[in-house]
Scaffold this active site. Structure first.
Site, PDB file in Angstrom:
ATOM      1  N   SER A  33      20.130  33.236  98.634  1.00 41.14           N
ATOM      2  CA  SER A  33      19.091  32.705  99.530  1.00 41.14           C
ATOM      3  C   SER A  33      19.610  32.371 100.931  1.00 41.14           C
ATOM      4  O   SER A  33      18.935  32.689 101.915  1.00 41.14           O
ATOM      5  CB  SER A  33      18.433  31.479  98.902  1.00 41.14           C
ATOM      6  OG  SER A  33      17.657  31.889  97.812  1.00 41.14           O
ATOM      7  N   LYS A  82      12.452  24.601  88.417  1.00 45.18           N
ATOM      8  CA  LYS A  82      11.112  24.984  88.884  1.00 45.18           C
ATOM      9  C   LYS A  82       9.987  24.195  88.207  1.00 45.18           C
ATOM     10  O   LYS A  82       8.953  23.938  88.822  1.00 45.18           O
ATOM     11  CB  LYS A  82      10.879  26.485  88.649  1.00 45.18           C
ATOM     12  CG  LYS A  82      11.705  27.379  89.565  1.00 45.18           C
ATOM     13  CD  LYS A  82      11.364  28.836  89.339  1.00 45.18           C
ATOM     14  CE  LYS A  82      12.320  29.746  90.079  1.00 45.18           C
ATOM     15  NZ  LYS A  82      11.953  31.161  89.974  1.00 45.18           N
ATOM     16  N   GLY A 263      15.351  43.662  90.769  1.00 47.54           N
ATOM     17  CA  GLY A 263      14.504  42.657  91.402  1.00 47.54           C
ATOM     18  C   GLY A 263      14.997  42.125  92.733  1.00 47.54           C
ATOM     19  O   GLY A 263      14.517  41.089  93.190  1.00 47.54           O
TER      20      GLY A 263
END
Ligand code: ATR
Length: 298
Positions: A33, A82, A263
């Site tokens: 990220s 999450k 992905g």
């Protein structure tokens, strides 16, 4: 942008410029990220910091609160936080509510807001790879949090059918119950079975097969060779949410004439949606494909 080591506690001086963002996860050392957001910041000529934060497993809520108190502007949330982020948010997007999980948070007027950009990231990546989702026959393998997170954005593209197959069929049936109202509204056939039933049940073939199961992490495929023979069609597309390797599932699809993808594109696309939300930029101005190409060549 500077590269910061991952943090297990927050240093107030990092927040003095009110331009700090972060990804929270455990473990977090491997996260791509920061690289992705660094590229978006460069593209937009924004001055921002992007930190990696690894709270102790029972300390996420406290660290996220501290992050915003110190002046943090927005955060990405990854495994295993999450669901906890979902519980903490006071305002949720409709898709986060349906996903039951949050991967992007920010504060607005002191209120913690949460979204889930994973599924929209997948759809954006599929579209940029030229995959027709509209009218497609879609098979999703797995019925955990990852599958739940992609269902609403996929249904919104109005495929012809979505079939969910899971090792434990009960979990797949539960997802069907949860999403059946939306599927009905769009006139989409939504059904489920055990993965083993794919070997015997007359499901026909699928033009798009998405592996959202965790099997690839153990170097396994959720599909037996027999099931793979029955469900893949030459010219179809097989997508694995895992990135950074060609999984057994992807190899099975390739051998049967499908195009394949990992992905990585989803990871970059979901980050782009988060960046545009935090920074108020038009998503079209972010060149996600350049970032994907750069990560692939690194
Ligand atoms: P995530 O949030 O990544 O979806 P999860 O909620 O733990 O993680 O779900 C993992 C999914 O991968 C489940 O659908 C699981 O199947 P079960 O519900 O039967 O446990 C699936 N999975 C994990 N390992 C698998 C394997 N070796 N073969 C097939 N499916 C597997």
């Amino acid at each position: 942008m500077n590269h910061y080591p991952f943090l297990t506690e927050l240093e107030p001086s990092l927040f003095s410029e009110k331009n700090a963002y972060a990804v929270f996860g455990h473990p977090i050392g491997h996260s791509k990220s920061p690289l992705i957001h660094e590229q978006f910041a460069l593209q937009m000529q924004h001055d921002m910091k992007y930190l990696r934060i690894q709270p102790a497993l029972d300390d996420f809520a406290q660290m996220l609160t501290q992050f915003f108190v110190l002046g943090g502007q927005g955060a990405s949330i990854t495994i295993p936080f999450k669901l906890e982020a979902y519980e903490l948010c006071q305002q949720l997007s409709a898709r986060a509510r349906l996903a039951g999980a949050v991967n992007t948070v920010w504060q607005k007027d002191g209120v913690l807001c949460g979204d889930n950009t994973d599924g929209a990231g997948l759809v954006a990546d599929l579209i940029s790879q030229g995959v027709a989702i509209h009218e497609a026959d879609v098979l999703i393998l797995g019925a955990g949090g990852a599958s739940r997170g992609i269902l609403e954005p996929l249904l919104t593209q109005k495929p012809k059918r979505i079939w969910i197959a899971n090792r434990t069929p009960q979990k797949a049936y539960e997802l069907v119950s949860l999403f059946q109202p939306l599927a009905k509204e769009f006139g989409i056939e939504l059904a489920a079975s055990s993965t083993a039933q794919l070997e015997t049940e007359a499901t026909d073939t699928f033009s798009l097969v998405i592996n959202a199961s965790a099997a690839g992490l153990d170097d396994q495929s959720p599909l037996s060779a027999l099931a793979a023979d029955r469900i893949f069609v030459a010219g179809g597309f097989a997508y694995d949410l895992v990135y950074g390797k060609t999984t057994v599932f992807m190899e099975q699809a390739l051998q049967r004439g499908c195009r394949i993808s990992d992905g990585l594109g989803m990871l970059v696309e979901q980050a782009a949606i988060a960046f545009s939300q935090w920074r108020g930029v038009n998503i079209q101005s972010l060149n996600t494909r350049a970032v994907i190409a750069q990560l692939r060549s690194a």
